[in-house]
Write a protein that holds these residues in place. Structure first.
Motif, PDB file in Angstrom:
ATOM      1  N   THR A 199       1.828  -0.947  -5.922  1.00 18.83           N
ATOM      2  CA  THR A 199       2.923  -1.643  -6.600  1.00 18.83           C
ATOM      3  C   THR A 199       2.552  -1.890  -8.067  1.00 18.83           C
ATOM      4  O   THR A 199       3.399  -1.754  -8.939  1.00 18.83           O
ATOM      5  CB  THR A 199       3.271  -2.977  -5.903  1.00 18.83           C
TER       6      THR A 199
ATOM      7  N   GLY B  99      -2.016  -6.044   2.738  1.00 14.17           N
ATOM      8  CA  GLY B  99      -0.784  -6.710   3.175  1.00 14.17           C
ATOM      9  C   GLY B  99      -0.961  -7.663   4.350  1.00 14.17           C
ATOM     10  O   GLY B  99       0.000  -7.955   5.071  1.00 14.17           O
ATOM     11  N   LYS B 100      -2.164  -8.209   4.537  1.00 14.41           N
ATOM     12  CA  LYS B 100      -2.407  -9.142   5.651  1.00 14.41           C
ATOM     13  C   LYS B 100      -1.586 -10.421   5.461  1.00 14.41           C
ATOM     14  O   LYS B 100      -0.874 -10.864   6.366  1.00 14.41           O
ATOM     15  CB  LYS B 100      -3.903  -9.497   5.743  1.00 14.41           C
ATOM     16  N   THR B 101      -1.698 -11.006   4.277  1.00 16.23           N
ATOM     17  CA  THR B 101      -0.987 -12.266   4.016  1.00 16.23           C
ATOM     18  C   THR B 101       0.521 -12.046   4.113  1.00 16.23           C
ATOM     19  O   THR B 101       1.251 -12.852   4.687  1.00 16.23           O
ATOM     20  CB  THR B 101      -1.368 -12.799   2.618  1.00 16.23           C
TER      21      THR B 101
ATOM     22  N   HIS C  81      11.524  -2.367  -0.502  1.00 17.79           N
ATOM     23  CA  HIS C  81      10.281  -3.145  -0.572  1.00 17.79           C
ATOM     24  C   HIS C  81       9.928  -3.873   0.725  1.00 17.79           C
ATOM     25  O   HIS C  81      10.645  -4.746   1.178  1.00 17.79           O
ATOM     26  CB  HIS C  81      10.325  -4.203  -1.688  1.00 17.79           C
TER      27      HIS C  81
ATOM     28  N   PRO D 299      -1.084  -1.183  -0.802  1.00 14.89           N
ATOM     29  CA  PRO D 299       0.150  -1.743  -1.376  1.00 14.89           C
ATOM     30  C   PRO D 299      -0.082  -2.497  -2.684  1.00 14.89           C
ATOM     31  O   PRO D 299       0.746  -2.430  -3.590  1.00 14.89           O
ATOM     32  CB  PRO D 299       0.658  -2.702  -0.291  1.00 14.89           C
ATOM     33  N   LEU D 300      -1.192  -3.184  -2.780  1.00  9.37           N
ATOM     34  CA  LEU D 300      -1.459  -3.973  -3.983  1.00  9.37           C
ATOM     35  C   LEU D 300      -1.571  -3.073  -5.225  1.00  9.37           C
ATOM     36  O   LEU D 300      -0.918  -3.295  -6.233  1.00  9.37           O
ATOM     37  CB  LEU D 300      -2.746  -4.782  -3.797  1.00  9.37           C
TER      38      LEU D 300
ATOM     39  N   VAL E 103       6.985  -1.765   5.511  1.00  6.79           N
ATOM     40  CA  VAL E 103       6.080  -0.710   5.967  1.00  6.79           C
ATOM     41  C   VAL E 103       5.161  -1.092   7.129  1.00  6.79           C
ATOM     42  O   VAL E 103       4.637  -0.226   7.800  1.00  6.79           O
ATOM     43  CB  VAL E 103       5.213  -0.186   4.808  1.00  6.79           C
TER      44      VAL E 103
ATOM     45  N   ASP F 208      -8.289  -3.943   4.434  1.00  4.77           N
ATOM     46  CA  ASP F 208      -8.883  -4.027   3.099  1.00  4.77           C
ATOM     47  C   ASP F 208      -8.136  -5.038   2.223  1.00  4.77           C
ATOM     48  O   ASP F 208      -6.970  -5.322   2.485  1.00  4.77           O
ATOM     49  CB  ASP F 208      -8.778  -2.645   2.433  1.00  4.77           C
ATOM     50  N   PRO F 209      -8.782  -5.524   1.188  1.00  2.00           N
ATOM     51  CA  PRO F 209      -8.081  -6.408   0.251  1.00  2.00           C
ATOM     52  C   PRO F 209      -6.818  -5.729  -0.287  1.00  2.00           C
ATOM     53  O   PRO F 209      -6.882  -4.575  -0.723  1.00  2.00           O
ATOM     54  CB  PRO F 209      -9.099  -6.603  -0.880  1.00  2.00           C
TER      55      PRO F 209
ATOM     56  N   ASP G 271      -7.488 -15.464   5.401  1.00  5.26           N
ATOM     57  CA  ASP G 271      -8.814 -15.393   4.755  1.00  5.26           C
ATOM     58  C   ASP G 271      -9.890 -16.015   5.644  1.00  5.26           C
ATOM     59  O   ASP G 271     -10.735 -16.805   5.188  1.00  5.26           O
ATOM     60  CB  ASP G 271      -8.786 -16.091   3.378  1.00  5.26           C
TER      61      ASP G 271
ATOM     62  N   ARG H  58      -5.230 -11.660 -10.301  1.00  2.00           N
ATOM     63  CA  ARG H  58      -5.609 -11.744  -8.886  1.00  2.00           C
ATOM     64  C   ARG H  58      -7.014 -11.187  -8.644  1.00  2.00           C
ATOM     65  O   ARG H  58      -7.833 -11.808  -7.974  1.00  2.00           O
ATOM     66  CB  ARG H  58      -4.576 -10.967  -8.065  1.00  2.00           C
TER      67      ARG H  58
ATOM     68  N   ARG I 221     -10.795 -10.155   5.684  1.00  2.00           N
ATOM     69  CA  ARG I 221     -11.334  -8.912   5.142  1.00  2.00           C
ATOM     70  C   ARG I 221     -12.599  -8.585   5.924  1.00  2.00           C
ATOM     71  O   ARG I 221     -13.583  -9.316   5.828  1.00  2.00           O
ATOM     72  CB  ARG I 221     -11.713  -9.105   3.671  1.00  2.00           C
TER      73      ARG I 221
ATOM     74  N   LEU J 288       7.537   1.688   0.722  1.00  2.00           N
ATOM     75  CA  LEU J 288       7.127   0.488  -0.015  1.00  2.00           C
ATOM     76  C   LEU J 288       7.760   0.445  -1.404  1.00  2.00           C
ATOM     77  O   LEU J 288       8.207  -0.598  -1.866  1.00  2.00           O
ATOM     78  CB  LEU J 288       5.599   0.468  -0.144  1.00  2.00           C
TER      79      LEU J 288
HETATM   80  N1  LIG Z   1       4.687  -4.485   3.310  1.00  2.00           N
HETATM   81  C1  LIG Z   1       4.689  -4.687   1.996  1.00  2.00           C
HETATM   82  N2  LIG Z   1       5.793  -4.517   1.259  1.00  2.00           N
HETATM   83  C2  LIG Z   1       5.800  -4.722  -0.066  1.00  2.00           C
HETATM   84  N3  LIG Z   1       4.749  -5.131  -0.760  1.00  2.00           N
HETATM   85  C3  LIG Z   1       3.629  -5.324  -0.088  1.00  2.00           C
HETATM   86  C4  LIG Z   1       3.525  -5.119   1.320  1.00  2.00           C
HETATM   87  N4  LIG Z   1       2.280  -5.401   1.702  1.00  2.00           N
HETATM   88  C5  LIG Z   1       1.634  -5.772   0.597  1.00  2.00           C
HETATM   89  N5  LIG Z   1       2.435  -5.725  -0.465  1.00  2.00           N
HETATM   90  C6  LIG Z   1       2.080  -6.011  -1.864  1.00  2.00           C
HETATM   91  O1  LIG Z   1       0.676  -5.990  -1.967  1.00  2.00           O
HETATM   92  C7  LIG Z   1       0.176  -7.250  -2.411  1.00  2.00           C
HETATM   93  C8  LIG Z   1      -1.029  -7.563  -1.543  1.00  2.00           C
HETATM   94  O2  LIG Z   1      -0.612  -7.986  -0.270  1.00  2.00           O
HETATM   95  P1  LIG Z   1      -1.354  -9.177   0.463  1.00  2.00           P
HETATM   96  O3  LIG Z   1      -1.613 -10.291  -0.479  1.00  2.00           O
HETATM   97  O4  LIG Z   1      -0.582  -9.477   1.685  1.00  2.00           O
HETATM   98  O5  LIG Z   1      -2.729  -8.448   0.803  1.00  2.00           O
HETATM   99  P2  LIG Z   1      -3.934  -9.016   1.629  1.00  2.00           P
HETATM  100  O6  LIG Z   1      -4.265  -7.973   2.635  1.00  2.00           O
HETATM  101  O7  LIG Z   1      -3.633 -10.376   2.121  1.00  2.00           O
HETATM  102  O8  LIG Z   1      -5.068  -9.033   0.511  1.00  2.00           O
HETATM  103  P3  LIG Z   1      -6.326 -10.026   0.367  1.00  2.00           P
HETATM  104  O9  LIG Z   1      -7.385  -9.506   1.274  1.00  2.00           O
HETATM  105  O10 LIG Z   1      -6.699  -9.865  -1.087  1.00  2.00           O
HETATM  106  O11 LIG Z   1      -5.882 -11.401   0.704  1.00  2.00           O
HETATM  107  C9  LIG Z   1       1.335  -8.241  -2.248  1.00  2.00           C
HETATM  108  O12 LIG Z   1       1.365  -9.133  -3.311  1.00  2.00           O
HETATM  109  C10 LIG Z   1       2.551  -7.367  -2.283  1.00  2.00           C
HETATM  110  O13 LIG Z   1       2.999  -7.293  -3.615  1.00  2.00           O
END
Ligand SMILES: Nc1ncnc2c1ncn2[C@@H]1O[C@H](COP(=O)(O)OP(=O)(O)OP(=O)(O)O)[C@@H](O)[C@H]1O
Ligand SMILES: [Mg+2]
Length: 467
Positions: A248, A52-54, A17, A244-245, A20, A48-49, A155, A286, A186, A223
């Protein structure tokens, strides 16, 4: 559970996990190492939303802290878009390296930000002087962090204008040792004025851009902790759109042995479990949080679109929502601005992922759903819709015959109904589905009962396919 689901269930439990985004992680760390070398001081991280940015920001924060860097982090929110400098104030308010007390330079900077926020609208105040003073106080903060400071703004599409202006000043006229800043947002939700400012920074070489893309199949395997050739992986990767969202969430769903969201291309089948299943998952909570700020008409339109399925048109949405076209159009424009809905290459509209529609569907009132499906059925039967679309609405549009009150078809029954509607005989359907003709007849009997028809001709007519 299918073989693929069993394999996934067994393997995701032990998978690594989360490794990536290594290339992007390395790029941000390199940028951090290069501070003070006259390089860019601002990184724009887009994706994109759910890409995995956060999560990447969290990984970067952890690594930077291990290297002795003070990391200040803030998240912009829609409700605070009107508050000047809110991400800066939030980030510096959290800076307490020695425990509970704020550092003196941070206190001075926060006070100046708050004062500047009040003065920005005052035409007699020189913005240049204000921002120069903020820049200088910012420099004092840097000097108080011997290991370096890293600012992470998440954000950022919800950032206020003053924060963007200040970042622009800092990126264009960096201090002796540039303060590294990463802003994640985004891209589709970035306001035009912010886009223009960032683009100008890119052209000046002051902003470095990192774009997260959809995961490759190999990355999806990584992942989920699966071997690259794991059964079912390619299908999961495709349904999750390399996101990824969604990946998973779908993998967890499969591992739990639940509905795979494919039942009718949108997973509206009654046999696919309770229709509010996805709305109650972590993913649902979410995604539905994004719909909280919607007004009543936008919400109605979103739900009407969810009833319609994978793709929809303005006219169909207007018919189901019982709105005039202009009103539906306005609401859909707002849903597009929020990236809940996107235009498809075919000129229609779609949710940004089918799971968004499924979550919304699960939130709609079941009584309203019945009427909405009936309106969808009426609308689609007049147009050149695929036979399965009216069938789905037929199943869900209320009582039809004594035995089929509100009951829908199973996935197998839908398949049999579809083939029967195409004119295939019982023997041919049995051959296609590798079952006995008797089984097909039993399915047909159930289908007739549920849909309230008594012959193939009626079934064909119901599914809007000419016999
Ligand atoms: N590298 C990764 N490894 C494992 N899980 C991941 C990874 N990146 C993202 N995820 C999964 O995908 C979900 C979304 O990731 P994250 O919240 O970072 O997206 P985001 O790009 O910030 O989305 P948003 O635009 O909605 O804020 C996370 O809760 C996690 O479960
Ligand atoms: Mg995020």
């Amino acid at each position: 559970m299918s073989t693929a689901a069993t394999a996934i269930a067994g393997m995701t439990a032990t998978g690594p996990h989360g490794t990536v985004r290594t290339a992007e992680h390395a790029r941000i760390m390199t940028f951090l190492d290069a501070r003070g070398e006259g390089r860019t001081s601002l990184v724009e991280l887009t994706g994109d939303p759910g890409y995995g940015k956060t999560r990447l920001l969290t990984a970067v924060a952890g690594e930077a802290r291990r290297r002795g860097v003070d990391v200040l982090r803030a998240r912009c929110t829609e409700t605070r878009t009107g508050e000047s400098f809110h991400p800066f104030i939030e980030a510096f308010t959290s800076w307490r390296p020695s425990g509970t007390t704020l550092l003196a330079p941070a206190t001075a900077f926060i006070r100046a930000l708050a004062a500047a926020a009040d003065m920005l609208d005052d035409t007699s105040t020189s913005r240049c002087r204000l921002f120069a003073e903020l820049r200088s106080l910012y420099g004092d903060c840097l000097a108080a962090a011997p290991g370096g400071l890293l600012l992470l703004f998440d954000d950022f599409h919800f950032a206020d204008r003053a924060s963007v202006d200040l970042l622009e000043v800092l990126a264009r006229w960096p201090l002796v040792e540039a303060l590294p800043v990463v802003v994640a947002h985004r891209q589709r939700q970035v306001p035009a004025w912010m886009h223009v400012t960032i683009q100008a920074g890119v052209e000046l070489g002051a902003v470095e851009q990192i774009r997260l893309a959809a995961l490759t199949l190999q990355q999806s395997a990584e992942l989920l902790g699966l071997p690259g050739r794991a059964p079912g992986l390619a299908d999961l990767h495709e349904r999750g759109a390399g996101n990824p969202l969604y990946l998973t969430a779908l993998a967890e769903q499969e591992a739990g042995g639940g509905d795979d969201g494919r039942a009718d291309g949108f997973g509206h089948a009654p046999s696919a479990g309770p229709s509010d299943h996805w709305a109650r998952t972590t993913l649902g909570v979410r995604l539905l949080a994004e719909t909280t700020p919607l007004g009543a008409t936008q919400r109605l339109v979103a739900r009407a679109a969810a009833v319609l399925g994978d793709t929809f048109t303005v006219d169909a949405v207007a018919a189901v929502a019982q709105l005039d076209r202009a009103e539906a159009c306005r609401a859909l424009r707002e849903l597009r601005a929020r990236d809940l809905v996107r235009a498809t290459p075919g000129g229609e509209l779609a949710f940004r992922h089918p799971l968004v529609g499924r979550c919304l569907y699960g939130q709609t009132d079941p009584c309203w759903q019945v009427g909405a499906h009936r309106r969808a059925l009426e609308y689609l039967r007049t147009g050149p819709a695929a036979p399965t679309l009216p069938a789905r609405h037929a199943e869900r549009s209320g009582p039809r015959g004594p035995a089929g009150v509100g009951v829908g078809l199973t996935a197998r029954e839908r398949e049999v109904a579809r083939l029967a509607a195409q004119g295939l005989r019982t023997r041919d359907i049995a051959g296609r589905l590798r079952v006995s003709p008797r089984t097909v007849d039993t399915h047909l009997a159930h289908i007739y009962g549920k849909l309230g028809v008594s012959s193939r001709v009626e079934l064909v007519r119901l599914l809007s396919v000419a016999p």
